[in-house]
Design a protein around this motif. Sequence first.
Motif, PDB file in Angstrom:
ATOM      1  N   ASN A 102       0.840  -1.183   0.000  1.00 34.88           N
ATOM      2  CA  ASN A 102       0.000   0.000   0.000  1.00 34.88           C
ATOM      3  C   ASN A 102       0.887   1.250   0.000  1.00 34.88           C
ATOM      4  O   ASN A 102       1.731   1.425   0.873  1.00 34.88           O
ATOM      5  CB  ASN A 102      -0.913  -0.005   1.220  1.00 34.88           C
ATOM      6  N   MET A 103       0.672   2.135  -0.949  1.00 36.14           N
ATOM      7  CA  MET A 103       1.502   3.334  -1.070  1.00 36.14           C
ATOM      8  C   MET A 103       1.295   4.293   0.096  1.00 36.14           C
ATOM      9  O   MET A 103       2.220   4.996   0.486  1.00 36.14           O
ATOM     10  CB  MET A 103       1.206   4.045  -2.393  1.00 36.14           C
ATOM     11  N   GLU A 104       0.097   4.328   0.656  1.00 37.81           N
ATOM     12  CA  GLU A 104      -0.160   5.211   1.801  1.00 37.81           C
ATOM     13  C   GLU A 104       0.665   4.776   3.010  1.00 37.81           C
ATOM     14  O   GLU A 104       1.208   5.598   3.735  1.00 37.81           O
ATOM     15  CB  GLU A 104      -1.649   5.215   2.138  1.00 37.81           C
ATOM     16  N   GLN A 105       0.766   3.479   3.228  1.00 39.95           N
ATOM     17  CA  GLN A 105       1.558   2.982   4.363  1.00 39.95           C
ATOM     18  C   GLN A 105       3.052   3.102   4.095  1.00 39.95           C
ATOM     19  O   GLN A 105       3.830   3.281   5.015  1.00 39.95           O
ATOM     20  CB  GLN A 105       1.192   1.536   4.661  1.00 39.95           C
ATOM     21  N   LEU A 106       3.463   3.010   2.851  1.00 39.45           N
ATOM     22  CA  LEU A 106       4.880   3.119   2.528  1.00 39.45           C
ATOM     23  C   LEU A 106       5.371   4.560   2.638  1.00 39.45           C
ATOM     24  O   LEU A 106       6.566   4.785   2.876  1.00 39.45           O
ATOM     25  CB  LEU A 106       5.138   2.609   1.104  1.00 39.45           C
ATOM     26  N   ARG A 107       4.479   5.526   2.490  1.00 41.37           N
ATOM     27  CA  ARG A 107       4.875   6.930   2.611  1.00 41.37           C
ATOM     28  C   ARG A 107       5.321   7.267   4.022  1.00 41.37           C
ATOM     29  O   ARG A 107       6.196   8.083   4.221  1.00 41.37           O
ATOM     30  CB  ARG A 107       3.697   7.813   2.226  1.00 41.37           C
ATOM     31  N   GLY A 108       4.715   6.652   5.009  1.00 38.33           N
ATOM     32  CA  GLY A 108       5.065   6.945   6.404  1.00 38.33           C
ATOM     33  C   GLY A 108       4.380   8.199   6.889  1.00 38.33           C
ATOM     34  O   GLY A 108       3.553   8.806   6.210  1.00 38.33           O
TER      35      GLY A 108
END
Length: 112
Positions: A102-108
């Motif tokens: 998930n890109m949202e979780q990878l953004r931090g």
Amino acid sequence: MEIITSILAGLLFATGVYNLLQKQLLRIVIGTGLLSHGAHLFILTMGELKRGQPPVLKEGITEYSDPLPQALILTSIVISFGVTSLLLVLAYRTANENNTDNMEQLRGTENE
């Protein structure tokens, strides 16, 4: 025939952009692949889909097919295969190391 391939190329572009805007890494990779296939069809359509003799210039031949669109598409297919392979490996490593795609979780967060 050009109208049908133009519509198909447009659909591939639209679907590719839609997949690029998703949150999962695999959908983003699929979106880049669809964009490249849309570009292939677009180049083929712009090269005029016509039938004729082979692209060897000889006396007496007035209609011949243009080899440039086919050469451009062949080069583009090789490049898109390399880019897709690289993106798949990067997505696989990212998902394994971070336990998410998930890109949202990878953004931090901003505090990190």
